[in-house]
Write a protein that holds these residues in place. Structure first.
Motif, PDB file in Angstrom:
ATOM      1  N   GLU A 202     -29.923  -7.008 -36.204  1.00 18.47           N
ATOM      2  CA  GLU A 202     -30.781  -7.191 -35.032  1.00 18.47           C
ATOM      3  C   GLU A 202     -31.208  -8.651 -34.888  1.00 18.47           C
ATOM      4  OE1 GLU A 202     -35.053  -5.559 -33.470  1.00 18.47           O
ATOM      5  OE2 GLU A 202     -33.716  -4.114 -34.424  1.00 18.47           O
ATOM      6  N   LYS A 203     -31.558  -9.298 -36.005  1.00 20.93           N
ATOM      7  CA  LYS A 203     -31.930 -10.715 -35.956  1.00 20.93           C
ATOM      8  C   LYS A 203     -30.737 -11.570 -35.532  1.00 20.93           C
ATOM      9  CE  LYS A 203     -35.610 -10.539 -39.389  1.00 20.93           C
ATOM     10  NZ  LYS A 203     -36.044 -10.934 -40.739  1.00 20.93           N
ATOM     11  N   ALA A 204     -29.556 -11.221 -36.021  1.00 22.51           N
ATOM     12  CA  ALA A 204     -28.350 -11.951 -35.631  1.00 22.51           C
ATOM     13  C   ALA A 204     -28.087 -11.786 -34.137  1.00 22.51           C
ATOM     14  CB  ALA A 204     -27.151 -11.479 -36.447  1.00 22.51           C
TER      15      ALA A 204
ATOM     16  N   VAL B 229     -27.894 -14.679 -31.299  1.00 28.00           N
ATOM     17  CA  VAL B 229     -26.753 -14.832 -30.389  1.00 28.00           C
ATOM     18  C   VAL B 229     -27.233 -14.877 -28.941  1.00 28.00           C
ATOM     19  CG1 VAL B 229     -24.710 -13.660 -29.468  1.00 28.00           C
ATOM     20  CG2 VAL B 229     -25.004 -13.900 -31.926  1.00 28.00           C
ATOM     21  N   LEU B 230     -28.155 -14.024 -28.572  1.00 27.90           N
ATOM     22  CA  LEU B 230     -28.684 -14.037 -27.204  1.00 27.90           C
ATOM     23  C   LEU B 230     -29.342 -15.375 -26.880  1.00 27.90           C
ATOM     24  CD1 LEU B 230     -30.167 -10.426 -26.903  1.00 27.90           C
ATOM     25  CD2 LEU B 230     -28.075 -11.320 -25.847  1.00 27.90           C
ATOM     26  N   LYS B 231     -30.126 -15.890 -27.821  1.00 23.68           N
ATOM     27  CA  LYS B 231     -30.771 -17.195 -27.621  1.00 23.68           C
ATOM     28  C   LYS B 231     -29.719 -18.297 -27.550  1.00 23.68           C
ATOM     29  CE  LYS B 231     -35.120 -15.886 -29.755  1.00 23.68           C
ATOM     30  NZ  LYS B 231     -35.953 -15.944 -30.953  1.00 23.68           N
TER      31      LYS B 231
ATOM     32  N   GLY C 298     -27.980 -24.177 -28.956  1.00 23.83           N
ATOM     33  CA  GLY C 298     -27.018 -23.078 -29.020  1.00 23.83           C
ATOM     34  C   GLY C 298     -26.296 -23.032 -30.351  1.00 23.83           C
ATOM     35  N   ILE C 299     -25.878 -24.198 -30.825  1.00 23.12           N
ATOM     36  CA  ILE C 299     -25.188 -24.282 -32.121  1.00 23.12           C
ATOM     37  C   ILE C 299     -26.092 -23.777 -33.235  1.00 23.12           C
ATOM     38  CG2 ILE C 299     -24.331 -25.918 -33.850  1.00 23.12           C
ATOM     39  CD1 ILE C 299     -23.217 -27.553 -31.377  1.00 23.12           C
TER      40      ILE C 299
ATOM     41  N   GLU D 122     -25.462 -20.662 -35.677  1.00 24.28           N
ATOM     42  CA  GLU D 122     -25.454 -20.851 -37.139  1.00 24.28           C
ATOM     43  C   GLU D 122     -26.386 -19.843 -37.801  1.00 24.28           C
ATOM     44  OE1 GLU D 122     -23.600 -22.489 -39.168  1.00 24.28           O
ATOM     45  OE2 GLU D 122     -22.739 -24.138 -38.022  1.00 24.28           O
ATOM     46  N   ARG D 123     -27.532 -19.637 -37.197  1.00 20.16           N
ATOM     47  CA  ARG D 123     -28.485 -18.642 -37.725  1.00 20.16           C
ATOM     48  C   ARG D 123     -27.861 -17.257 -37.692  1.00 20.16           C
ATOM     49  NH1 ARG D 123     -32.565 -16.520 -40.043  1.00 20.16           N
ATOM     50  NH2 ARG D 123     -34.092 -15.231 -38.969  1.00 20.16           N
TER      51      ARG D 123
END
Length: 143
Positions: free
Chosen positions: A43-45, A49-51, A64-65, A69-70
């Motif tokens: 869910e955090k991933a 990705v949405l951000k 975005g990068i 990466e997160r």
């Protein structure tokens, strides 16, 4: 007194049965906890990705990068590395980072479906970087 022994025996028997039941259930609850932790990471991933997608859409390349990466650190997906490398190509004066990102993609990709595309993008990034006076980056070793 004889009746107390019977009660005591029954308590020990019930306690033993309870221990056996708990012994069977604890691994299952451990799996459930592991599943919950995995779900939370995914869910955090997804949030990252949405951000990241929004930041890239707005031209905020480094934000975005970092978001991708997160996401990759939480839930490694080869697509995230492809997106990171693609985004670095758009960041002014970061050609060496683009080359490194494409190298990373190719190394992690292995035999993924985007390997040929990644190798071509790496080759192009090296040429672009060299033309721009960027730092030369060693080729990715082949197996």
């Amino acid at each position: 007194m004889h009746q107390r022994t019977g009660i005591s025996t029954n308590i020990w028997r019930l306690t033993g049965q309870l221990v056996v039941i708990l012994g069977l259930l604890l691994p299952v609850s451990g799996i459930a906890l592991a599943d919950d932790a995995e779900d939370a990471r995914i869910e955090k991933a997804q949030d990252a990705v949405l951000k990241g997608r929004q930041a890239l859409k707005e031209g905020r390349w480094m934000n975005g990068i970092w978001a991708y990466e997160r996401a990759y650190s939480l839930f490694p997906q080869i697509e995230y590395l492809f997106t990171i490398a693609s985004a670095y190509e758009k960041v002014p004066d970061r050609c060496t980072d683009a080359v490194r990102a494409w190298q990373r993609f190719v190394e992690v990709c292995g035999d993924c479906s985007d390997l040929k595309a990644g190798e071509l993008r790496l080759k192009n990034a090296r040429a672009t970087c060299k033309d721009a006076g960027g730092v030369a980056v060693a080729p990715v070793p082949t197996a």
